[in-house]
Write a protein that holds these residues in place. Structure first.
Motif, mmCIF file in Angstrom:
data_model
loop_
_atom_site.group_PDB
_atom_site.id
_atom_site.type_symbol
_atom_site.label_atom_id
_atom_site.label_comp_id
_atom_site.label_asym_id
_atom_site.label_seq_id
_atom_site.Cartn_x
_atom_site.Cartn_y
_atom_site.Cartn_z
ATOM 1 N N GLY A 42 12.913 -4.373 0.196
ATOM 2 C CA GLY A 42 12.345 -5.494 0.933
ATOM 3 C C GLY A 42 10.987 -5.893 0.405
ATOM 4 N N ILE A 43 10.412 -6.926 0.990
ATOM 5 C CA ILE A 43 9.106 -7.440 0.589
ATOM 6 C C ILE A 43 8.296 -7.701 1.857
ATOM 7 N N ASN A 44 7.108 -7.071 1.932
ATOM 8 C CA ASN A 44 6.305 -7.168 3.152
ATOM 9 C C ASN A 44 5.626 -8.519 3.314
ATOM 10 N N ALA A 45 5.579 -8.985 4.549
ATOM 11 C CA ALA A 45 4.785 -10.176 4.878
ATOM 12 C C ALA A 45 4.503 -10.153 6.372
ATOM 13 N N PRO A 46 3.244 -10.444 6.773
ATOM 14 C CA PRO A 46 2.902 -10.395 8.201
ATOM 15 C C PRO A 46 3.336 -11.670 8.914
ATOM 16 N N LEU A 47 4.653 -11.893 8.961
ATOM 17 C CA LEU A 47 5.169 -13.147 9.520
ATOM 18 C C LEU A 47 5.700 -13.018 10.945
ATOM 19 N N THR A 349 -6.119 -2.780 -8.378
ATOM 20 C CA THR A 349 -7.180 -3.579 -7.773
ATOM 21 C C THR A 349 -7.920 -2.829 -6.687
ATOM 22 N N GLY A 350 -7.395 -1.684 -6.274
ATOM 23 C CA GLY A 350 -7.984 -0.992 -5.136
ATOM 24 C C GLY A 350 -7.248 -1.344 -3.850
ATOM 25 N N LEU A 351 -6.195 -2.154 -3.959
ATOM 26 C CA LEU A 351 -5.427 -2.529 -2.771
ATOM 27 C C LEU A 351 -4.731 -1.321 -2.175
ATOM 28 N N ASN A 352 -4.104 -0.521 -3.028
ATOM 29 C CA ASN A 352 -3.233 0.535 -2.525
ATOM 30 C C ASN A 352 -3.913 1.870 -2.308
ATOM 31 N N GLY A 353 -5.156 1.963 -2.751
ATOM 32 C CA GLY A 353 -5.870 3.212 -2.542
ATOM 33 C C GLY A 353 -5.167 4.375 -3.196
ATOM 34 N N ALA A 354 -4.806 5.361 -2.385
ATOM 35 C CA ALA A 354 -4.156 6.550 -2.928
ATOM 36 C C ALA A 354 -2.657 6.537 -2.687
ATOM 37 N N GLY A 355 -2.162 5.465 -2.123
ATOM 38 C CA GLY A 355 -0.725 5.419 -1.860
ATOM 39 C C GLY A 355 -0.305 4.027 -1.447
ATOM 40 N N ARG A 356 0.683 3.472 -2.124
ATOM 41 C CA ARG A 356 1.138 2.108 -1.818
ATOM 42 C C ARG A 356 2.004 2.138 -0.569
ATOM 43 N N LEU A 357 1.725 1.221 0.355
ATOM 44 C CA LEU A 357 2.548 1.071 1.545
ATOM 45 C C LEU A 357 3.950 0.630 1.128
ATOM 46 N N ALA A 358 4.964 1.252 1.721
ATOM 47 C CA ALA A 358 6.340 0.907 1.363
ATOM 48 C C ALA A 358 6.599 -0.566 1.604
ATOM 49 N N GLY A 359 7.207 -1.213 0.658
ATOM 50 C CA GLY A 359 7.526 -2.636 0.789
ATOM 51 C C GLY A 359 6.463 -3.555 0.219
ATOM 52 N N ASN A 360 5.391 -2.995 -0.339
ATOM 53 C CA ASN A 360 4.279 -3.824 -0.810
ATOM 54 C C ASN A 360 4.363 -4.267 -2.259
ATOM 55 N N VAL A 361 5.175 -3.575 -3.069
ATOM 56 C CA VAL A 361 5.068 -3.834 -4.512
ATOM 57 C C VAL A 361 5.431 -5.270 -4.899
ATOM 58 N N LEU A 362 6.443 -5.837 -4.241
ATOM 59 C CA LEU A 362 6.812 -7.219 -4.586
ATOM 60 C C LEU A 362 5.782 -8.212 -4.056
#
Lengths: 533, 317, 292
Positions: A42-47, A349-362
């Motif tokens: 999936g692809i995350n979006a705050p919709l 970019t510093g967005l993910n810090g030490a771990g990417r939130l699931a669904g964020n890569v796309l």
């Protein structure tokens, strides 16, 4: 010039063209064959009505385990909704609920269901839509071209040299701005979930140009990879659809579904460590829903693993999946070098810090891809003219020619890669410690010496994949060394970086990014503070 | 386990004749053909050319024939085949650049480019979230599950005779836009697809559907587009004449007046076209197998059949 | 064995040799045919589904009323019927068609009609062994290439819905064996004859005609046998034009499946209307006449 035809590269190229620049895209595989297809769930979006950029930011910060740059997170979360709506507008056929509105999955540690999805082929479909819009913009595509070097003149990137595999010719491409969107590097781990070409070529180019690589030690392992030969990645969507991870007795691992990726990997590792084989149980989903909602998962399990998820348990183990670290870049893709941009998985970019939130890569690929394209276009418009450094192409030709030799050797690139992959999985895997990392560094050093003695035996120019594999191996060796140094430098456990000799998170010293720069041919570690909002 | 492969080889360039190379290689028990190719290239023959990307059967890049059957090298397991020499070669209808490296541009990418393969959105992001029945989106998703493996084009019976035919893969891709309610270019698309070498060149032999490993049923997708063209009014003149004559005949008499169809397809004022038919017609008349046009009796129930056709046409308008 | 017989359009039109030969062969074998008169053309894949599904549902409903399974003698009719019938198995869709189109005439289709081509009837319902026992004039020495017609082989969900039906892909070869003839197998036997694209792309169509007849000729075939009159129109009717386009001589006689079987059952070439073909069948006739 955009290098890399996956989601981020395509989005950057489209944005740059729409911003008025003259753009071309160069990719070593055709855009429709890139690793973007690996992103399935999936692809995350705050919709959602129950969601907001603030809530989204909260989840990202939490998954990032204290290492995210809050301003980056804020910029990102404010743009994510529009970026994903744009995808839908351009044709992504997201799954919808009974009310005809977007359906959403709840992945990993997301506090709400916010991942829009397309069956279990989200990346594959998003990739197609991006490529469609790329074609609509009539951007020239150089597919089956491999970038061998950046062209740098007076501390400014002015283009690339690239090998055209179809003709075998090395060519120079002058560009006022180059956007690297070359994807991840996890092929340096074996096993890994990624495509053959996910070898960190862009990161290596930047690194060799003296640019810092950030947070390399943060590597995401995917908890649900098939434990058999092929390490097929099974989308986390299966957990959202009702699948469970169980130990030998059929007992589900408690609190599994709502954790971060790294916590899931820990849990599996622990259960496996207790001697019990860990499996994924999808039988609860039922064959009807498997076919309707997870068609690709069901298909691939059958063809790759010979298993029927409606009946069989699937043995799993965590496998190296995605980098979190990469080329240091801003939220507009800028690197410290003029004219050089980076976006997507090759950037950090510093967005993910030490771990990417699931669904964020796309989401990341399209938000930062677009921004990098726009910024690169703006720079190209205003930048002073430049010329491709004279003799650079000739120099590069000679360098590549010198690699070719018919001299016999017992050593091969494949063997070196196999050894590298195994040692990384062992010593820089989900759990690390000082002695192992130290030994790994020495082993990588030895491999690099073997690599330096290796030659390319295929003298043909056309589709010389032996040469490409050789160059990719060089990139992986450099990045492996840099990663191991970064992992050794961070003496705490945070996010995706777990140290058995420093098992606790240390906020006194740990809230800073690890920066690796090449100094006299060797990786040197430094830090960059996390900037509070 | 040990396995021996006989692999198709071809040097790049027009004049080169294809041949085969044989390799024996030691492999893990669960190895795939891709594993074998990588090992052969690494240890035995660095000139061996082959493609690959995702390694897990979802990107469509490594399509080949293994022992004459279509397969992806990255998912084809060696163990069940290892008893005998294993043949690996490119798929049919596929122009080859070198060894197993196919020319995807000529085979597929260029053809997709010809069909206006992007959405022309009839709204903007400012419209916000639309309400669309998921059944409609499911249809689009089905066409988009295509991973461009080329197997439908391999099975196509038209391509060996006319390589310029756009082919089922490109047409399936086009169908995904035709039935997307968010697209506003329907008429333009139909005009493009109805040009020579497009949808009307398909012989609906169902080879494409039989070859598709993902149940996308390309042949059915093409038939749907033809039905859509029929609804909108067929823009290809020759085909339009043929189809309208056919429908008119069935409406009139319940069955097909072949003689009249042959004439009306060419066009009653198309002297050149009609002249073309003369030699065959003459032979047919001589052997008593020419259905006399216009002298065509009505079947019982013809008026009931006509009523159904009128009703169906009215509904679709 | 009794069937609601659907002869189609071409067996009475462009291939008038097919109807009488099929009827004669059926009678000889004791297969009773009740011909359906008040039924429409199938649409042949030319008419769109929204027109052809209702008119075909009407045909199926009428067969249901007759209480008989249907029999066709054309691969194209068989294919269009088979595909339509599969769609009409969906209860919602069938109810819609019944409601909107068939109810007017007081008809209703319940989804139970079974449709088989004569080739399937003789191989499945009649039986290969029984058929063999009826062969009174084995066509010894006659080399024959099979040509099915796409719709007798595909799509799989219609033709070979389960493994048990896979044999359908070999019936012509089996028939050639049963009548005592020799198989000249061709790779094109399951491919397209070119007929559907004659209007849109004549060059492509004639190219296919030449390709398959040429391949058979190259294998030493005396003739080709096909269960589809549209294939026959393409392979026989268009053979001279194909020869002209490709600049090569072919001259391969094409037999309809019932004609071919009929000769082995003892019918004369005249009784099988062999003189009606565009490409002369003289060579086949001579060979057959020389047999005991």
């Amino acid at each position: 010039m955009v290098v890399g035809g996956g989601a981020a590269g395509l989005r950057a190229a489209i944005a740059a063209k729409q911003a008025g620049a003259k753009v071309a895209l160069l990719s070593k595989v055709h855009p429709l064959r890139t690793n973007t297809g690996l992103a399935q769930g999936g692809i995350n979006a705050p919709l959602g009505a129950d969601d907001s950029p603030e809530a989204y930011a909260g989840d990202i910060l939490s998954a990032g385990d204290g290492l995210c740059d809050p301003s980056v997170v804020q910029t990102f979360t404010l743009q994510a909704a529009d970026a994903v709506m744009w995808l839908e507008r351009m044709g992504v056929p997201f799954n919808r609920g009974g009310d005809g509105r977007f359906d959403r999955r709840k992945f990993g540690s997301n506090s709400r269901a916010r991942s829009l999805y397309v069956d279990d082929r989200t990346g594959h479909v998003v990739m197609q839509v991006l490529y469609e819009q790329f074609q609509r913009e009539r951007i020239p595509l150089f597919a089956d071209w491999y970038v061998t070097a950046l062209a740098i003149d007076s501390a400014r990137c002015v283009g690339v040299t690239a090998l055209g595999l179809r003709t075998g010719a090395l060519d120079s491409f002058g560009a006022r701005a180059v956007v690297l969107a070359t994807g991840g590097f996890t092929r340096l781990y074996l096993p890994s979930t990624v495509s053959l070409g996910t070898t960190g070529d862009g990161q290596n180019l930047a690194y060799q140009a003296g640019l810092p690589l950030m947070d390399l030690e943060m590597v995401q392992f995917h908890p649900l990879a098939y434990a058999g030969g092929n390490s097929l990645m099974i989308s986390e969507a299966v957990l959202a659809e009702g699948g469970q991870v169980v130990t030998a007795g059929g007992q589900p691992i408690p609190n599994f579904a709502g954790s971060t990726r790294d916590k899931m990997c820990m849990a599996i590792q622990q259960a496996a460590g207790e001697g019990a084989p860990v499996s994924l149980d999808l039988t609860l989903i039922g064959s009807k829903n498997l076919k309707a909602r997870l068609p690709q998962t069901a298909e691939l399990l059958r063809t790759v693993a010979g298993l029927d998820p409606a009946k069989d348990l699937i043995p799993i183990r965590p496998v190296a999946h995605r980098p979190v670290g990469g080329i240091e870049a801003t939220t507009t893709g800028q690197t410290p070098m003029h004219g050089l941009y980076a976006c997507g998985e090759c950037a950090c970019t510093g967005l993910n810090g030490a771990g990417r939130l699931a669904g964020n890569v796309l989401t990341e690929a399209v938000v930062f891809g677009a921004r990098a394209g726009e910024a690169a276009a703006a720079y190209a418009k205003s930048a002073p003219a430049a010329s491709f450094p004279a003799g650079r192409l000739e120099e590069e030709k000679k360098r590549l020619e010198a690699l070719v030799s018919s001299e016999k050797s017992d050593d091969t690139a494949g063997r070196i890669h196999a050894e590298l992959g195994a040692l990384m999985d062992r010593s820089a895997g989900a759990i690390r410690e000082a002695a192992g990392l130290q030994a790994a560094r020495g082993q990588i050093h030895a491999l690099k010496e073997r690599y330096a003695r290796l030659r390319v035996r295929n003298e043909s120019a056309i589709y010389n994949y032996e040469l490409v594999a050789y160059l990719e191996l060089g990139a992986m060796l450099n990045l492996a060394e840099a990663l191991v140094v970064a992992a050794a430098a961070r003496k705490e456990s945070r996010g995706g970086h777990r140290r058995s000799d420093h098992p606790v998170r240390d906020d006194r010293t740990g809230i800073s990014h690890t920066m690796i720069t090449m100094v006299q041919g060797a990786p040197q570690a430094d830090t960059r503070p996390v900037v509070a909002l | 386990m040990q396995a021996t492969f006989s692999i198709y080889r071809k040097q790049p360039g027009q004049g080169s004749k294809p041949g085969r190379s044989t390799y024996t290689v030691e492999l893990a028990d669960d190895a795939t053909v891709m594993d074998a190719l990588l090992k052969i290239r690494d240890e035995q023959d660095p000139t061996l050319g082959f493609r690959g990307s995702c390694l897990h059967g979802y990107c469509g890049d490594c399509t080949v024939r293994v022992n004459g059957k279509s397969a992806f090298t990255c998912t084809a397991k060696v163990a069940p085949l290892a008893g005998k020499e294993i043949g690996v070669e490119p798929i049919r209808n596929m122009p080859v650049v070198k060894d197993l490296i196919s020319d995807w541009d000529a085979f597929l990418w260029d053809k997709i480019d010809m069909t206006k393969p992007w959405l022309e959105p009839n709204g903007s992001a400012a419209d916000g979230e639309l309400q669309i029945d998921d059944k409609v989106m499911a249809r689009v998703r089905q066409a988009m599950s295509c991973h461009y493996c080329g197997l439908c084009d391999e099975g196509c019976t038209v391509l060996p005779v006319d390589f310029k035919f756009v082919g089922p893969a490109a047409l399936t891709k086009a169908s995904r836009f035709l039935f997307d309610p968010r697209d506003q270019a329907t008429t333009e698309r139909l005009h493009i697809l109805e040009r020579p070498k497009g949808i009307w060149d398909c012989v609906h032999c169902f080879e494409a559907s039989e070859h598709c490993p993902r149940e996308i049923a390309p042949t059915e997708r093409i038939m749907e587009m033809r039905d859509e063209a029929f609804k909108h009014g067929i823009s290809n003149d020759q085909v339009a004449r043929h189809h309208h004559s056919f429908a008119a005949s069935v409406k009139r008499s319940g069955w097909l007046d072949e003689g009249r169809l042959a004439l009306e397809s060419e066009g009653l004022t198309n002297v050149k076209g009609l002249m073309k038919l003369l030699p065959t017609a003459a032979k047919a008349i001589a052997r008593g197998k020419a259905p006399i046009p216009y002298l065509h009796h009505k079947r019982p129930g013809a008026d009931k059949i006509a009523r159904i056709i009128d009703k169906a046409e009215a509904k679709e308008k | 064995m009794k069937y609601a017989f659907y002869p189609g359009c071409v067996s009475r039109g462009g291939c008038p040799e097919l109807y009488p030969s099929a009827v004669r062969v059926a009678a000889k074998l004791g297969i009773e045919l009740d011909e359906m008169k008040d039924v429409a053309c199938t649409g042949a894949g030319v008419l769109p589904q929204y027109i052809s599904d209702p008119i075909n549902a009407r045909t199926f409903a009428k067969a249901e009323r007759m209480g008989l399974p249907m029999m066709t003698i054309c691969s194209t009719c068989q294919g269009v019927f088979g595909q339509a019938n599969l769609r009409l198995q969906d209860p919602e869709y069938r109810a819609k068609i019944n409601r909107e189109y068939l109810a007017d005439e007081g008809l209703e289709y319940h989804g139970t009609t079974d449709i088989k081509h004569l080739l399937w009837v003789v191989m499945e319902d009649y039986g290969a062994d029984k058929l063999k026992s009826m062969v009174s004039k084995p066509l010894t020495g006659l080399k024959v290439s099979p040509f099915y017609g796409c719709f007798l082989r595909r799509p799989p969900e219609v033709v070979t819905p389960t493994k048990e039906y896979n044999a359908r892909k070999t019936y012509l070869e089996k028939l050639i064996d049963i009548v005592g003839a020799e198989l000249a197998d061709i790779s094109g036997k399951g491919k397209c004859c070119g007929f559907p694209v004659l209007t849109a792309n004549e060059e492509s169509s004639l190219g296919m005609t030449a390709k398959h007849t040429g391949e058979a000729k190259g294998k030493g075939a005396d003739c080709m046998v096909t269960p589809c009159p549209l294939c026959h129109l393409s392979l026989d009717g268009n053979q001279p034009r194909a020869e002209q386009q490709e600049g090569k001589e072919i001259g391969l006689p094409i037999l309809h499946m019932p004609q071919f079987l009929g000769l082995a059952l003892g019918f004369s070439p005249a009784e099988m209307s062999l003189k009606r073909h565009i490409v002369s069948t003289m060579a086949v006739e001579s060979k057959v006449n020389m047999l005991a």
